[in-house]
Scaffold this motif. Structure first.
Motif, PDB file in Angstrom:
ATOM      1  N   ASP A  41     -65.410 -18.367  29.160  1.00 28.04           N
ATOM      2  CA  ASP A  41     -64.916 -17.829  30.443  1.00 28.04           C
ATOM      3  C   ASP A  41     -65.883 -18.183  31.566  1.00 28.04           C
ATOM      4  N   VAL A  42     -65.643 -19.332  32.182  1.00 34.69           N
ATOM      5  CA  VAL A  42     -66.435 -19.794  33.324  1.00 34.69           C
ATOM      6  C   VAL A  42     -65.487 -19.953  34.506  1.00 34.69           C
ATOM      7  N   HIS A  43     -65.779 -19.245  35.582  1.00 36.34           N
ATOM      8  CA  HIS A  43     -64.873 -19.213  36.730  1.00 36.34           C
ATOM      9  C   HIS A  43     -65.252 -20.281  37.758  1.00 36.34           C
ATOM     10  N   HIS A  44     -64.493 -21.352  37.748  1.00 34.74           N
ATOM     11  CA  HIS A  44     -64.677 -22.359  38.797  1.00 34.74           C
ATOM     12  C   HIS A  44     -63.757 -21.995  39.956  1.00 34.74           C
ATOM     13  N   SER A  45     -64.122 -22.445  41.137  1.00 31.23           N
ATOM     14  CA  SER A  45     -63.353 -22.046  42.313  1.00 31.23           C
ATOM     15  C   SER A  45     -63.196 -23.206  43.284  1.00 31.23           C
ATOM     16  N   LEU A  46     -62.275 -23.022  44.195  1.00 31.26           N
ATOM     17  CA  LEU A  46     -62.103 -23.950  45.309  1.00 31.26           C
ATOM     18  C   LEU A  46     -63.239 -23.769  46.307  1.00 31.26           C
ATOM     19  N   ARG A  47     -63.557 -24.832  47.035  1.00 31.39           N
ATOM     20  CA  ARG A  47     -64.475 -24.675  48.160  1.00 31.39           C
ATOM     21  C   ARG A  47     -63.754 -23.989  49.315  1.00 31.39           C
ATOM     22  N   SER A  48     -62.491 -24.312  49.501  1.00 31.63           N
ATOM     23  CA  SER A  48     -61.641 -23.644  50.487  1.00 31.63           C
ATOM     24  C   SER A  48     -60.196 -23.858  50.070  1.00 31.63           C
ATOM     25  N   ASP A  49     -59.290 -23.072  50.665  1.00 30.35           N
ATOM     26  CA  ASP A  49     -57.873 -23.222  50.357  1.00 30.35           C
ATOM     27  C   ASP A  49     -57.385 -24.645  50.618  1.00 30.35           C
ATOM     28  N   ARG A  50     -57.990 -25.321  51.562  1.00 28.38           N
ATOM     29  CA  ARG A  50     -57.540 -26.659  51.942  1.00 28.38           C
ATOM     30  C   ARG A  50     -57.775 -27.687  50.840  1.00 28.38           C
ATOM     31  N   ASP A  51     -58.573 -27.347  49.847  1.00 26.45           N
ATOM     32  CA  ASP A  51     -58.773 -28.265  48.724  1.00 26.45           C
ATOM     33  C   ASP A  51     -57.476 -28.553  47.982  1.00 26.45           C
ATOM     34  N   LEU A  52     -56.499 -27.641  48.079  1.00 34.22           N
ATOM     35  CA  LEU A  52     -55.240 -27.828  47.358  1.00 34.22           C
ATOM     36  C   LEU A  52     -54.236 -28.681  48.119  1.00 34.22           C
ATOM     37  N   ILE A  84     -48.681 -23.318  43.721  1.00 32.82           N
ATOM     38  CA  ILE A  84     -50.127 -23.132  43.835  1.00 32.82           C
ATOM     39  C   ILE A  84     -50.789 -23.319  42.475  1.00 32.82           C
ATOM     40  N   ALA A  85     -50.174 -22.772  41.427  1.00 32.28           N
ATOM     41  CA  ALA A  85     -50.736 -22.931  40.084  1.00 32.28           C
ATOM     42  C   ALA A  85     -50.797 -24.410  39.700  1.00 32.28           C
ATOM     43  N   SER A  86     -49.738 -25.150  39.966  1.00 36.18           N
ATOM     44  CA  SER A  86     -49.712 -26.576  39.632  1.00 36.18           C
ATOM     45  C   SER A  86     -50.770 -27.348  40.417  1.00 36.18           C
ATOM     46  N   ALA A  87     -50.891 -27.031  41.699  1.00 41.95           N
ATOM     47  CA  ALA A  87     -51.883 -27.715  42.527  1.00 41.95           C
ATOM     48  C   ALA A  87     -53.292 -27.423  42.039  1.00 41.95           C
ATOM     49  N   PHE A  88     -53.538 -26.180  41.666  1.00 47.50           N
ATOM     50  CA  PHE A  88     -54.870 -25.822  41.170  1.00 47.50           C
ATOM     51  C   PHE A  88     -55.176 -26.547  39.856  1.00 47.50           C
ATOM     52  N   ASN A  89     -54.168 -26.707  39.018  1.00 46.08           N
ATOM     53  CA  ASN A  89     -54.375 -27.436  37.767  1.00 46.08           C
ATOM     54  C   ASN A  89     -54.728 -28.901  38.033  1.00 46.08           C
ATOM     55  N   ASP A  90     -54.027 -29.522  38.969  1.00 39.76           N
ATOM     56  CA  ASP A  90     -54.331 -30.915  39.305  1.00 39.76           C
ATOM     57  C   ASP A  90     -55.719 -31.040  39.920  1.00 39.76           C
ATOM     58  N   TYR A  91     -56.076 -30.083  40.768  1.00 34.70           N
ATOM     59  CA  TYR A  91     -57.419 -30.070  41.363  1.00 34.70           C
ATOM     60  C   TYR A  91     -58.483 -29.939  40.273  1.00 34.70           C
ATOM     61  N   THR A  92     -58.247 -29.043  39.315  1.00 34.90           N
ATOM     62  CA  THR A  92     -59.211 -28.828  38.234  1.00 34.90           C
ATOM     63  C   THR A  92     -59.432 -30.105  37.439  1.00 34.90           C
ATOM     64  N   ILE A  93     -58.354 -30.797  37.120  1.00 38.17           N
ATOM     65  CA  ILE A  93     -58.478 -32.027  36.335  1.00 38.17           C
ATOM     66  C   ILE A  93     -59.282 -33.080  37.093  1.00 38.17           C
ATOM     67  N   GLU A  94     -58.968 -33.282  38.363  1.00 36.76           N
ATOM     68  CA  GLU A  94     -59.625 -34.354  39.115  1.00 36.76           C
ATOM     69  C   GLU A  94     -61.074 -34.028  39.467  1.00 36.76           C
ATOM     70  N   HIS A  95     -61.337 -32.792  39.868  1.00 34.53           N
ATOM     71  CA  HIS A  95     -62.666 -32.466  40.407  1.00 34.53           C
ATOM     72  C   HIS A  95     -63.600 -31.823  39.386  1.00 34.53           C
ATOM     73  N   TRP A  96     -63.072 -31.424  38.236  1.00 30.33           N
ATOM     74  CA  TRP A  96     -63.927 -30.773  37.229  1.00 30.33           C
ATOM     75  C   TRP A  96     -63.884 -31.480  35.880  1.00 30.33           C
ATOM     76  N   LEU A  97     -62.689 -31.620  35.305  1.00 32.87           N
ATOM     77  CA  LEU A  97     -62.613 -32.213  33.973  1.00 32.87           C
ATOM     78  C   LEU A  97     -63.033 -33.679  33.977  1.00 32.87           C
ATOM     79  N   ASP A  98     -62.710 -34.381  35.040  1.00 34.27           N
ATOM     80  CA  ASP A  98     -63.112 -35.783  35.141  1.00 34.27           C
ATOM     81  C   ASP A  98     -64.581 -35.953  35.524  1.00 34.27           C
TER      82      ASP A  98
END
Length: 352
Positions: A11-22, A106-120
């Motif tokens: 359980d590690v909580h990653h977050s957006l820098r701002s809403d505009r990241d999505l 929003i959930a879908s956008a956050f998932n895509d953001y997570t993959i590009e900016h964290w998992l990759d």
């Protein structure tokens, strides 16, 4: 210990820098809305007087705690010998809004953001696929869209809901998760907000300390629903992870359910075994926030009552105020028990 324990943090909580990241991941309709007014998420309303994020977890370059993957590696993964960190995000309140289409977007956008900016960014990061609960068919569609991604290891949603999570309304989510070979995790944070029910069975408490303490009762109700509605008979390969809901309440619930089942089994004829057997076979819990009695032997006894050695996953809750360091909790465990809880259980569950 002569050799530093290998750790998988569940359980590690990653977050957006701002809403505009999505914005890059949203359709034009939603993009305009978020650019103009933000995400508008309905958080619980119970604000922590000590804050939510650790002050020392704010990245040197600015932004909220948990928003810089490089800093998370430096502050969490490397010092604690973490082989993997299961990212759970912080947008659970997406499930208690009143617009199902916006919530799903929003959930879908956050998932895509997570993959590009964290998992990759680092293979040690593994992702939880966020779904919104308002429309289970949209949630199932999202699970099928990204469930086969090699960096995605589970589905995650809010433990706050309009109705108990075992009810058949939500079954498309479990069917899609099982189809994709993913556990389903539920996480608190939105209890009492939006269209969710009150955060306790008797209504709305006054203080954050009450709200936070009573989160365990939400997990008791959700687990009882999952068992009694026959979710694990219908989806026999499904695993469920209860994140951040506490631990010591579980034996009592198992005993009480088993006792009632012996007299009331006619109400749930689809159950083929004791409720406690389903719990042992299908349920995992995370350690944080671990209960800390004045005498550790009492918690040790509770661990023995529900086979914690095989059902518990270590979690830090980074970067929140009640972070649990793997170096400082459960030191009384035997070495083999520590290996299972801090590493092997998660490795097996998530196929890492």
């Amino acid at each position: 210990m002569s050799e530093k324990l290998k750790v998988i943090d569940s359980d590690v909580h990653h977050s957006l820098r701002s809403d505009r990241d999505l914005l890059p991941y949203l359709a034009d309709t939603w993009k305009d809305r978020v650019a103009r007014a933000g995400l508008g998420l309905l958080y619980s309303g119970y604000y922590s007087p000590v804050g939510v994020g650790r002050q020392d977890a704010q990245p040197p370059g600015g932004g909220p705690a948990g928003s810089d993957p490089d800093f998370v590696v430096k502050q969490l993964l490397e010092p604690y010998n973490m082989e993997h960190a299961i990212l759970t995000g912080n947008l659970f309140s997406v499930s208690v809004g009143h617009d199902p289409d916006f919530a799903a977007a929003i959930a879908s956008a956050f998932n895509d953001y997570t993959i590009e900016h964290w998992l990759d960014k680092d293979p040690r990061f593994k992702g939880s696929l966020l779904v919104a609960l308002q429309d289970p068919y949209l949630a199932a569609k999202e699970i099928d869209r990204l469930g086969s991604h090699p960096g995605i290891v589970q589905v995650v949603s809010s433990s706050a809901s309009r109705m108990p999570l075992g009810q058949r309304f939500y079954h498309p989510i479990y069917e899609a998760a099982e189809r994709n070979g993913l556990p389903v995790a539920i996480h608190p944070g939105a209890e009492g907000a939006g269209q969710a029910n009150p955060p306790t069975a008797v209504g709305y408490p006054t203080w954050y300390i009450e709200w936070h303490t009573c989160l365990s009762t939400t997990f008791m109700a959700q687990l009882t629903s999952l068992i009694c509605e026959g979710v694990f008979e219908k989806y026999p390969r499904l695993k469920v992870v209860l994140i951040e809901g506490g631990v010591s309440w579980l034996p009592h619930l198992m005993w009480r359910l088993d006792k009632n089942y012996t007299a009331l089994r006619s109400q749930v004829p689809w159950l083929k075994k004791l409720p406690s057997d389903y719990i042992r076979e299908h349920i995992y819990l995370t350690t944080q926030p671990i209960e800390e009695p004045s005498q550790f032997i009492h918690l040790k006894q509770i661990f023995e009552m529900f086979d914690a050695e095989h059902m518990l996953l270590y979690s830090s809750d980074y970067p929140h105020w009640d972070f649990d360091s793997p170096d400082h909790i459960l030191k009384w465990l035997k070495p083999e028990q520590r290996r299972r809880i801090f590493y092997e259980n998660a490795k097996q569950l998530y196929g890492l």
